[in-house]
Design a protein around this motif. Structure first.
Motif, PDB file in Angstrom:
ATOM      1  N   ASP A 101       0.835  -1.190   0.000  1.00 38.80           N
ATOM      2  CA  ASP A 101       0.000   0.000   0.000  1.00 38.80           C
ATOM      3  C   ASP A 101       0.875   1.247   0.000  1.00 38.80           C
ATOM      4  O   ASP A 101       2.030   1.229   0.366  1.00 38.80           O
ATOM      5  CB  ASP A 101      -0.900   0.020   1.242  1.00 38.80           C
ATOM      6  CG  ASP A 101      -2.025  -0.989   1.141  1.00 38.80           C
ATOM      7  OD1 ASP A 101      -2.383  -1.330   0.008  1.00 38.80           O
ATOM      8  OD2 ASP A 101      -2.523  -1.428   2.194  1.00 38.80           O
TER       9      ASP A 101
ATOM     10  N   ASN B  36      -0.173   4.955   1.251  1.00 40.61           N
ATOM     11  CA  ASN B  36      -0.986   6.042   1.764  1.00 40.61           C
ATOM     12  C   ASN B  36      -2.364   6.092   1.095  1.00 40.61           C
ATOM     13  O   ASN B  36      -3.065   5.109   1.017  1.00 40.61           O
ATOM     14  CB  ASN B  36      -0.232   7.368   1.623  1.00 40.61           C
ATOM     15  CG  ASN B  36       1.077   7.352   2.388  1.00 40.61           C
ATOM     16  OD1 ASN B  36       1.158   6.783   3.471  1.00 40.61           O
ATOM     17  ND2 ASN B  36       2.103   7.969   1.821  1.00 40.61           N
ATOM     18  N   LYS B  37      -2.713   7.266   0.548  1.00 37.58           N
ATOM     19  CA  LYS B  37      -4.032   7.435  -0.070  1.00 37.58           C
ATOM     20  C   LYS B  37      -4.126   6.708  -1.404  1.00 37.58           C
ATOM     21  O   LYS B  37      -5.178   6.179  -1.769  1.00 37.58           O
ATOM     22  CB  LYS B  37      -4.317   8.928  -0.255  1.00 37.58           C
ATOM     23  CG  LYS B  37      -5.687   9.239  -0.823  1.00 37.58           C
ATOM     24  CD  LYS B  37      -5.884  10.745  -0.933  1.00 37.58           C
ATOM     25  CE  LYS B  37      -7.262  11.062  -1.491  1.00 37.58           C
ATOM     26  NZ  LYS B  37      -7.460  12.529  -1.630  1.00 37.58           N
ATOM     27  N   ASN B  38      -3.046   6.709  -2.157  1.00 44.04           N
ATOM     28  CA  ASN B  38      -3.044   6.066  -3.467  1.00 44.04           C
ATOM     29  C   ASN B  38      -2.658   4.596  -3.360  1.00 44.04           C
ATOM     30  O   ASN B  38      -1.852   4.208  -2.508  1.00 44.04           O
ATOM     31  CB  ASN B  38      -2.059   6.768  -4.408  1.00 44.04           C
ATOM     32  CG  ASN B  38      -2.530   8.149  -4.800  1.00 44.04           C
ATOM     33  OD1 ASN B  38      -3.719   8.427  -4.811  1.00 44.04           O
ATOM     34  ND2 ASN B  38      -1.594   9.024  -5.119  1.00 44.04           N
TER      35      ASN B  38
ATOM     36  N   GLU C 294      -7.110   5.981  -6.169  1.00 47.41           N
ATOM     37  CA  GLU C 294      -7.277   6.298  -4.765  1.00 47.41           C
ATOM     38  C   GLU C 294      -8.040   5.175  -4.074  1.00 47.41           C
ATOM     39  O   GLU C 294      -8.857   4.492  -4.697  1.00 47.41           O
ATOM     40  CB  GLU C 294      -8.029   7.619  -4.592  1.00 47.41           C
ATOM     41  CG  GLU C 294      -7.256   8.827  -5.077  1.00 47.41           C
ATOM     42  CD  GLU C 294      -7.993  10.127  -4.815  1.00 47.41           C
ATOM     43  OE1 GLU C 294      -9.141  10.066  -4.305  1.00 47.41           O
ATOM     44  OE2 GLU C 294      -7.434  11.190  -5.108  1.00 47.41           O
ATOM     45  N   LYS C 295      -7.784   4.991  -2.796  1.00 47.18           N
ATOM     46  CA  LYS C 295      -8.528   3.997  -2.041  1.00 47.18           C
ATOM     47  C   LYS C 295     -10.020   4.297  -2.128  1.00 47.18           C
ATOM     48  O   LYS C 295     -10.437   5.444  -1.999  1.00 47.18           O
ATOM     49  CB  LYS C 295      -8.082   3.990  -0.588  1.00 47.18           C
ATOM     50  CG  LYS C 295      -6.674   3.444  -0.382  1.00 47.18           C
ATOM     51  CD  LYS C 295      -6.293   3.445   1.087  1.00 47.18           C
ATOM     52  CE  LYS C 295      -4.882   2.884   1.276  1.00 47.18           C
ATOM     53  NZ  LYS C 295      -4.479   2.890   2.704  1.00 47.18           N
TER      54      LYS C 295
ATOM     55  N   ASP D 175      -9.324  -1.024  -1.654  1.00 42.51           N
ATOM     56  CA  ASP D 175      -8.719  -0.312  -0.522  1.00 42.51           C
ATOM     57  C   ASP D 175      -7.267  -0.674  -0.275  1.00 42.51           C
ATOM     58  O   ASP D 175      -6.657  -0.205   0.681  1.00 42.51           O
ATOM     59  CB  ASP D 175      -9.535  -0.552   0.754  1.00 42.51           C
ATOM     60  CG  ASP D 175      -9.588  -2.031   1.137  1.00 42.51           C
ATOM     61  OD1 ASP D 175      -9.008  -2.864   0.396  1.00 42.51           O
ATOM     62  OD2 ASP D 175     -10.207  -2.347   2.166  1.00 42.51           O
TER      63      ASP D 175
END
Length: 245
Positions: free
Chosen positions: A37, A39-41, A98-99, A125
């Motif tokens: 993962d 962060n946001k992306n 993006e998540k 996610d």
């Protein structure tokens, strides 16, 4: 490296607009494998193949972010092109989202049908690998091309000539012959690849008559695609169009 441009003026000949309705694809399989993962992306990657083969789908296949758009006009409820990537010639793709975004895989609707609900992945996610298999609608495809020689020729040219790994720019200005004023809301579309609304991807000219889009090299494009006088051309290089209608 110097960029080569092809400029098209009014010497473009109209082609017949082709409307297609296809039967649905039946099923797909996919596997999910976790990647790191960020962060946001997150990064979604994988491979798209025809079921039971090691071959990518024919024509153009796109991985679309269903909830995000490159071009849309909310005032007209016009949605033309999602944020997306093209699947390469071996079926591989990689896209940063993006998540919480939803991805939709859209293969060529002439060959594989319009039902892409089974190729839709919602609320992603975490970074992961998603491999997808699509089904060919052999009977529907044969029925279409057997009754339409123009469609058959266009599809064969698409399969032979289009290069999803090389995008070219198609931009320019469209004005009125009578007034020399810019024409707003003229559609410029990219053939044989759809958005998540099931409509062929397109952009509309702005208030200055301008448009700007990127398409795969060798792809068939249309101006006023819904008109009986649709103008079609193949984008082999970066192309500037200055056209009077």
């Amino acid at each position: 490296m110097k960029t080569h441009y092809t400029t098209i003026y009014t010497s473009i000949f109209p082609f017949l607009l082709i409307g297609i309705l296809l039967t649905a694809c039946k099923s797909n399989t996919h596997t999910n494998r976790r990647v790191a993962d960020n962060n946001k992306n997150i990064v979604i990657q994988g491979r798209v193949l025809v079921q039971g083969t090691d071959s990518a789908p024919l024509g153009l296949t796109t991985i679309n972010i269903k909830n995000k758009w490159i071009w849309k006009d909310e005032s007209q409820k016009a949605y033309g092109e999602n944020k997306r990537v093209f699947v390469d010639k071996k079926g591989y793709y990689k896209i940063t989202i993006e998540k919480g975004d939803t991805l939709m895989v859209i293969p060529n609707h002439i060959i594989y049908g319009r039902d892409v609900s089974k190729y839709t992945f919602a609320n992603l996610d975490k970074s992961q690998t998603i491999d997808i298999e699509v089904n060919k609608d052999e009977a529907g495809y044969q029925n279409l091309i057997n009754s339409n020689e123009v469609l058959k020729s266009n599809i064969e040219n698409l399969i032979k000539n289009v290069d999803p790994e090389q995008l070219v720019s198609v931009r320019g200005t469209i004005k009125s012959k009578k007034t020399n004023q810019p024409l707003k809301n003229v559609d410029i579309s990219s053939a044989f690849n759809n958005n998540v609304m099931g409509i062929g991807t397109y952009h509309l000219t702005d208030q200055f008559g301008n448009f700007d889009l990127k398409v795969p090299k060798g792809n068939l494009c249309s101006i006023q695609a819904l008109s009986a006088n649709a103008i079609r051309f193949t984008a082999q290089n970066d192309t500037i169009i200055n056209l009077f209608l």
